[in-house]
Write a protein that holds these residues in place. Structure first.
Motif, PDB file in Angstrom:
ATOM      1  N   MET A  54     -21.775   9.844  11.275  1.00 34.39           N
ATOM      2  CA  MET A  54     -22.803  10.339  12.168  1.00 34.39           C
ATOM      3  C   MET A  54     -22.170  10.742  13.492  1.00 34.39           C
ATOM      4  O   MET A  54     -20.983  10.548  13.722  1.00 34.39           O
ATOM      5  N   CYS A  55     -22.961  11.274  14.379  1.00 33.65           N
ATOM      6  CA  CYS A  55     -22.536  11.554  15.748  1.00 33.65           C
ATOM      7  C   CYS A  55     -23.607  10.985  16.653  1.00 33.65           C
ATOM      8  O   CYS A  55     -24.729  11.486  16.684  1.00 33.65           O
ATOM      9  N   GLY A  56     -23.275   9.899  17.377  1.00 35.65           N
ATOM     10  CA  GLY A  56     -24.269   9.231  18.187  1.00 35.65           C
ATOM     11  C   GLY A  56     -23.972   9.183  19.666  1.00 35.65           C
ATOM     12  O   GLY A  56     -24.821   8.753  20.452  1.00 35.65           O
ATOM     13  N   ARG A  57     -22.775   9.612  20.082  1.00 34.13           N
ATOM     14  CA  ARG A  57     -22.425   9.668  21.497  1.00 34.13           C
ATOM     15  C   ARG A  57     -21.393  10.776  21.703  1.00 34.13           C
ATOM     16  O   ARG A  57     -20.525  10.991  20.838  1.00 34.13           O
ATOM     17  N   TYR A  58     -21.439  11.427  22.847  1.00 38.65           N
ATOM     18  CA  TYR A  58     -20.412  12.417  23.162  1.00 38.65           C
ATOM     19  C   TYR A  58     -20.280  12.572  24.665  1.00 38.65           C
ATOM     20  O   TYR A  58     -21.035  11.970  25.439  1.00 38.65           O
ATOM     21  N   THR A  59     -19.307  13.368  25.094  1.00 38.51           N
ATOM     22  CA  THR A  59     -19.086  13.614  26.516  1.00 38.51           C
ATOM     23  C   THR A  59     -19.012  15.117  26.784  1.00 38.51           C
ATOM     24  O   THR A  59     -18.668  15.903  25.897  1.00 38.51           O
ATOM     25  N   ILE A  60     -19.342  15.481  28.019  1.00 36.99           N
ATOM     26  CA  ILE A  60     -19.126  16.845  28.486  1.00 36.99           C
ATOM     27  C   ILE A  60     -18.783  16.719  29.964  1.00 36.99           C
ATOM     28  O   ILE A  60     -19.664  16.609  30.814  1.00 36.99           O
ATOM     29  N   THR A  61     -17.496  16.710  30.247  1.00 35.52           N
ATOM     30  CA  THR A  61     -17.024  16.326  31.582  1.00 35.52           C
ATOM     31  C   THR A  61     -16.315  17.435  32.346  1.00 35.52           C
ATOM     32  O   THR A  61     -15.955  17.236  33.503  1.00 35.52           O
ATOM     33  N   LEU A  62     -16.115  18.574  31.729  1.00 36.94           N
ATOM     34  CA  LEU A  62     -15.379  19.645  32.397  1.00 36.94           C
ATOM     35  C   LEU A  62     -16.270  20.343  33.421  1.00 36.94           C
ATOM     36  O   LEU A  62     -17.467  20.110  33.513  1.00 36.94           O
ATOM     37  N   THR A  63     -15.671  21.214  34.200  1.00 33.74           N
ATOM     38  CA  THR A  63     -16.390  21.819  35.322  1.00 33.74           C
ATOM     39  C   THR A  63     -17.371  22.898  34.870  1.00 33.74           C
ATOM     40  O   THR A  63     -17.263  23.447  33.765  1.00 33.74           O
ATOM     41  N   LEU A  64     -18.302  23.198  35.759  1.00 35.61           N
ATOM     42  CA  LEU A  64     -19.266  24.264  35.489  1.00 35.61           C
ATOM     43  C   LEU A  64     -18.547  25.582  35.249  1.00 35.61           C
ATOM     44  O   LEU A  64     -18.919  26.346  34.345  1.00 35.61           O
ATOM     45  N   GLU A  65     -17.518  25.853  36.010  1.00 37.37           N
ATOM     46  CA  GLU A  65     -16.777  27.096  35.855  1.00 37.37           C
ATOM     47  C   GLU A  65     -16.136  27.192  34.475  1.00 37.37           C
ATOM     48  O   GLU A  65     -16.141  28.260  33.838  1.00 37.37           O
ATOM     49  N   GLU A  66     -15.597  26.083  33.986  1.00 38.45           N
ATOM     50  CA  GLU A  66     -14.999  26.068  32.648  1.00 38.45           C
ATOM     51  C   GLU A  66     -16.055  26.328  31.576  1.00 38.45           C
ATOM     52  O   GLU A  66     -15.785  27.024  30.585  1.00 38.45           O
ATOM     53  N   LEU A  67     -17.241  25.768  31.750  1.00 40.89           N
ATOM     54  CA  LEU A  67     -18.326  26.004  30.805  1.00 40.89           C
ATOM     55  C   LEU A  67     -18.722  27.468  30.766  1.00 40.89           C
ATOM     56  O   LEU A  67     -18.878  28.062  29.693  1.00 40.89           O
ATOM     57  N   VAL A  68     -18.885  28.048  31.944  1.00 42.73           N
ATOM     58  CA  VAL A  68     -19.301  29.446  32.056  1.00 42.73           C
ATOM     59  C   VAL A  68     -18.294  30.366  31.380  1.00 42.73           C
ATOM     60  O   VAL A  68     -18.661  31.282  30.630  1.00 42.73           O
ATOM     61  N   ILE A  69     -17.012  30.120  31.628  1.00 47.03           N
ATOM     62  CA  ILE A  69     -15.966  30.962  31.049  1.00 47.03           C
ATOM     63  C   ILE A  69     -15.871  30.760  29.538  1.00 47.03           C
ATOM     64  O   ILE A  69     -15.794  31.727  28.774  1.00 47.03           O
ATOM     65  N   ARG A  70     -15.905  29.505  29.095  1.00 46.88           N
ATOM     66  CA  ARG A  70     -15.729  29.206  27.671  1.00 46.88           C
ATOM     67  C   ARG A  70     -16.852  29.791  26.818  1.00 46.88           C
ATOM     68  O   ARG A  70     -16.612  30.329  25.725  1.00 46.88           O
ATOM     69  N   PHE A  71     -18.095  29.714  27.293  1.00 54.86           N
ATOM     70  CA  PHE A  71     -19.214  30.171  26.478  1.00 54.86           C
ATOM     71  C   PHE A  71     -19.842  31.466  27.001  1.00 54.86           C
ATOM     72  O   PHE A  71     -20.924  31.856  26.553  1.00 54.86           O
ATOM     73  N   VAL A  72     -19.155  32.127  27.932  1.00 58.80           N
ATOM     74  CA  VAL A  72     -19.564  33.444  28.447  1.00 58.80           C
ATOM     75  C   VAL A  72     -21.032  33.430  28.864  1.00 58.80           C
ATOM     76  O   VAL A  72     -21.875  34.128  28.296  1.00 58.80           O
ATOM     77  N   MET A  73     -21.327  32.613  29.868  1.00 57.28           N
ATOM     78  CA  MET A  73     -22.707  32.476  30.329  1.00 57.28           C
ATOM     79  C   MET A  73     -22.802  32.780  31.816  1.00 57.28           C
ATOM     80  O   MET A  73     -21.810  32.706  32.551  1.00 57.28           O
ATOM     81  N   ASP A  74     -24.003  33.084  32.252  1.00 62.24           N
ATOM     82  CA  ASP A  74     -24.299  33.266  33.665  1.00 62.24           C
ATOM     83  C   ASP A  74     -24.427  31.880  34.302  1.00 62.24           C
ATOM     84  O   ASP A  74     -25.256  31.073  33.878  1.00 62.24           O
ATOM     85  N   ARG A  75     -23.625  31.584  35.331  1.00 61.32           N
ATOM     86  CA  ARG A  75     -23.640  30.254  35.931  1.00 61.32           C
ATOM     87  C   ARG A  75     -25.007  29.904  36.526  1.00 61.32           C
ATOM     88  O   ARG A  75     -25.355  28.731  36.650  1.00 61.32           O
TER      89      ARG A  75
END
Length: 231
Positions: free
Chosen positions: A1-22
């Motif tokens: 199963m998957c019952g816990r996870y993390t997302i700790t990188l910066t907003l800028e990294e998220l925007v670049i990685r998934f090509v989104m408008d910040r």
């Protein structure tokens, strides 16, 4: 199963990685111990661009009757890839309501050799980069008439690294498969199901972390630190 996870990188990294408008991510802040029942970030494609939003982790299918929804329950947190195209809760969602859950690691608990407890492990890509977990979402109408968007993370059989820890793992999409998974025009299970496979073990790593991860109230950077294992 998957019952816990993390997302700790910066907003800028998220925007670049998934090509989104910040500007579509006003709610973002690093999370070190994301748990079922909490609001989580999900990414969909609206036909033109990737777009982020918040969903509750724990699927409540839209057709669920209010009297059948347990008050305070977490819903369906995981969907097995092997049956996602057959089960009523997931079949229609596979065709038209797919999303990805950004993360940079997930936690799983490894049984100790002496059989007296389990050791929490943090599992991530070798370079610690962001990845996309395959998920499904739906919108349920509460008894009060409010719309509640919820999601479930798809799991698959464990790869060679994870099988020593747990028999299941979240489906981590290969970067080249993310576009196909989010494509609203693609509805064929025959093309989608092959994407739901174990991520290559050689590209992942795992290490022991504090037992404090077990308490959902703990959500600090210290949870990411490697700890010694006492045998």
């Amino acid at each position: 199963m998957c019952g816990r996870y993390t997302i700790t990188l910066t907003l800028e990294e998220l925007v670049i990685r998934f090509v989104m408008d910040r500007t579509s991510l006003p709610f973002y802040s690093p999370r070190y111990n994301v748990a079922p029942g909490q609001m989580i970030m999900a990414v969909i494609h609206d036909g033109e661009n990737n777009r982020a939003g918040e969903l509750k982790w724990g699927l409540i299918p839209s057709w669920t009757k209010p009297e059948n929804e347990r008050s305070g329950g977490t819903g369906i947190i995981n969907a097995r890839s092997e049956s996602v195209a057959q089960k009523p809760s997931f079949k229609a969602l596979l065709e038209r309501k797919r999303c990805i859950i950004p993360a940079d690691s997930f936690y799983e608990w490894k049984p100790l050799p002496d059989g007296k407890g389990k050791q929490p492990m943090r599992i991530q890509l070798h370079d610690g980069s962001l990845f996309a977990m395959a998920a499904l979402y739906d919108t349920w109408l509460t008894p009060e008439g409010q719309k509640l968007s919820t999601a479930t993370i798809i799991t698959t059989e464990a790869n060679e690294l994870i099988m020593d820890i747990h028999s299941r793992m979240p489906v981590i999409l290969r970067p080249e498969d993310e576009k196909a998974w989010l494509d609203r025009n693609e509805r064929s299970p025959h093309k989608l199901l092959p994407l739901l496979r174990p991520y290559p073990a050689a590209q992942m790593k795992a290490y022991p972390v504090s037992q404090a991860v077990g308490n959902v109230r703990n959500d600090t950077p210290e949870l990411l630190e490697e700890v010694p294992v006492h045998t």
